[in-house]
Every structure is written in C-alpha cells, then in structure tokens.
Scaffold this motif. Structure first.
Motif, short mmCIF file in Angstrom:
data_model
loop_
_atom_site.label_atom_id
_atom_site.label_comp_id
_atom_site.label_asym_id
_atom_site.label_seq_id
_atom_site.Cartn_x
_atom_site.Cartn_y
_atom_site.Cartn_z
N THR A 125 84.14 110.22 -14.91
CA THR A 125 85.02 111.33 -14.57
C THR A 125 86.11 111.51 -15.63
O THR A 125 86.43 112.64 -16.03
CB THR A 125 85.68 111.08 -13.20
N VAL A 161 81.19 115.72 -14.27
CA VAL A 161 81.24 115.58 -12.82
C VAL A 161 80.18 116.45 -12.16
O VAL A 161 79.43 116.01 -11.28
CB VAL A 161 82.64 115.95 -12.29
N ARG A 193 81.49 109.87 -7.02
CA ARG A 193 81.96 111.22 -7.28
C ARG A 193 83.47 111.25 -7.29
O ARG A 193 84.13 110.34 -6.87
CB ARG A 193 81.42 112.20 -6.25
#
Length: 370
Positions: free
Chosen positions: A177, A185, A370
C-alpha cells in the motif's frame, strides 16, 4: 459421530498461500518501480484519475469483504438459516443509492479524502481532523477482527501461530500500500477478488457433491427450516427480513457512499458516469458472493445432518466451554461455538481435496490484505 481423519496442510497448500501473499507484494513493487517514484501526492492517492470501471468495482467490493463474511455466513446458515442472506439485498440498495446520491456529490469536487468534504462543508479543519481520527480508530478495531479470523483458520490447519500470520499480513499489506499507491491497491484487490471467487466456488462444488448434490442440500435445508424467512416486525426477534434489510441498508450507506475507502476509489475514475457504474456493479457482485457463501453453509449443514451430527456441539470444533447452546431472555437460541473453525474444519476433515485447504486459506487472507 463418524470418525474423520484430518487432512494435512501439504507443501502445495503452503505454496498457494505464499504465492497469494507474494503476488500482493509484487504488485506493489511493480507500481512503485514503474512510475510512482516521481508521482505527486494527488496522483499517488488517485492514480491520476485514470482507473477503469471493472477494476475499481472489484476493488470497492473487496474493500468490504473479509474472512468475517466467508466464515460468518457459513456458520449463520448452518446454525440459524436464511434471514442473514437478505443482507445482500440491503447492501445492494445502499450501492444503488450511493451511485445516485453520493457519487454525484463527491466526484465533481476532485477530493482525495472523504474528510476533505467535511472541511469544505463546515469551513473548519478541526472537523476533518476529528473525522480522520474516528476513521482510524474504527479501522483498527475492524482490521483486528478481519486479520484474526483467517489467522485462526490457518492455525487450525498448520503449525503457524495466530500472531505470526497477523504480523506477516500486516507487514505485506503495509508495504504494497505504501510503495504502490492507489494503482497497487486496486490491482491487488482485483487479484484477491479472483482468488476469493475461485476458492469459494471450489469449496461449494466439492462440498455440495459430498453432501449429495444441490437438490439434496436444498431439500435438507428446507426440512430443517433453514430456508424459512422471518417477516416478523418484533424488534426482539434475533433476525428478521426487515431488521436485516433495513439495518444493512443504513449501515452500508456509510461505507459505500461516504466511507473513505469508497470515496477515494470512485473519485479516481475518469468520468462521473464511470464512477457511478463502478459503484453500481457492486450490486451483482454482492449478490453472487452472499449466495455462494450461504450455499456453502447449507452444504455443510446437509452433510452433518446426513451423518446425524451437530458438529458445533462436539469438542472437535472449539473447546467445550465454547460449544454450548443457551437460551436468552430475548426468545432466540444462540450458539457460543468457535464458529470461525466450522468451515475450515469441514474442509480439512471432510472434503480432503488436494490443494483445496491452501486455496481456501488464500481466500481468507485475500480479505485481510487490503
């Protein structure tokens, strides 16, 4: 209870799991080396507003899908039945309203953060700071649960402890990220979405076959009243059609319409129309994933019903203190099992298909990365 021998986590299962983690890291490294070194802050956060509809739609979808849904829906269908299935309808309504109401509001502002709107609206930077702090606090609590769930499932199948899994996924997620920006992402989410769909479909196909076919699964679920829908307006009922749909619609409006994760993604689109399509495409995606995970729950229930065992009330899933059936003052029954273990236990001890455990663990961790 029929005696079952647990399947071992083989080298190819570890390989699938490691490849999933390394692929996420590799995507971040690729975008870091291919253009992000000279990127401005805005292009880093919005990918120069050049993202396509389908990748953003999948990325938004994966941002709110985790192991909690995969494991929780399975256990919910096994234990209680179909009411929770209608959460997909509530989320779909929220996505539709967001595409109509919130996307046209935020997109023309060309913002990179949902909290920029608060500063513009109230002409006070302090409001933006407070909103940002509240988001950070809520995400810390949510991600703790989202990372703990797959780590527990992996610990049940391998010697890898929970803390090691959490640290590994946390480090990898932070790296890709940080160095890859919004492009990394989004494309990592696309990869993880493909892994999740393929894994859940594989588990459903094999599990349904083990339970005697979809017709038999559906028949057993119907006989056990697992297909019944509660339309009662009583607020003290554990779950009903109305509480699930209305509650999920309201809660999902925040995440899909005004949540930072969604706003940053649909504001990274080229046009307003493409941003609305990216949000709207989450409607069929949500219906498909809820249906797949709920059907997995019915397949697990059908198998254990056939052999005459309620696996949640045995010491094989969780410990005896967790496996108790209690009746509360609100007139519904609640299991206190280690429900996180239900689907992993079924895969490792019943299905016993080569490489399926590794694929399933990859599915769970795809929701946490994530």
């Amino acid at each position: 209870m029929v005696a079952e021998q647990s399947q071992e986590f083989e080298w190819y299962d570890y390989l699938i799991f490691v490849v999933t983690l390394m692929a996420a890291l590799g995507i971040g490294v690729y975008y870091a080396l291919s253009g992000n070194r000279n990127a401005t802050t805005k292009s880093y956060l919005t990918a120069d507003r050049s993202l396509a509809v389908i990748p953003v739609a999948l990325s938004m979808f994966m941002s709110y899908i985790s192991a909690i849904l995969v494991l929780g829906n399975t256990a919910e269908m096994y234990t209680f039945g179909a009411n929770q299935w209608f959460a997909a309808l509530g989320s779909s309504i929220a996505y539709g309203l967001s595409a109509i109401i919130f996307v046209p509001l935020f997109f023309p502002l060309k913002i990179t953060s949902a909290f920029e709107y608060l500063e513009l609206r109230f002409q006070a930077k302090s409001v933006k700071i407070v909103g940002t702090m509240l988001l950070m606090i809520s995400q810390v609590f949510y991600m703790g649960i989202a990372m703990y769930s797959p780590a527990t499932a992996l610990e049940a199948a391998t010697p890898i402890p929970v803390w090691a899994s959490i640290i590994a996924t946390g480090i990898i997620g932070t790296i890709y990220t940080s160095i890859g920006g919004m492009k990394a992402v989004v494309w990592t989410d696309v990869f993880q979405g493909l892994v999740m769909f393929s894994g859940v479909i594989a588990v459903l196909i094999v599990g349904t076959e083990k339970a005697g076919g979809m017709g038999e699964v559906w028949r057993i679920a119907g006989d056990a009243e697992r297909l019944d829908v509660n339309f009662d307006f009583d607020p003290f009922v554990r779950l009903s059609f109305w509480s699930v749909v209305v509650g999920r619609t309201i809660s999902s409006l925040q995440t899909t319409g005004t949540g930072q994760t969604s706003v940053q993604r649909y504001c990274s689109m080229k046009t307003l129309r493409s941003a609305q399509w990216a949000v709207a495409l989450n409607i069929p995606l949500m219906g498909i994933v809820y249906s797949l995970t709920c059907l997995c729950g019915y397949a697990v229930y059908a198998y254990y019903d056939y052999i005459g065992c309620d696996v949640l009330r045995t010491p094989m899933v969780g410990n005896q203190n967790q496996v108790k059936l209690i009746e509360t003052q609100y007139r519904f029954h609640v299991y206190l099992p280690c429900i996180i273990q239900l689907l992993p236990y079924f895969i490792m001890n019943v299905l016993r298909v080569p490489a399926l455990p590794g694929l399933f663990v990859a599915v769970l961790f795809s929701g946490a990365l994530r």
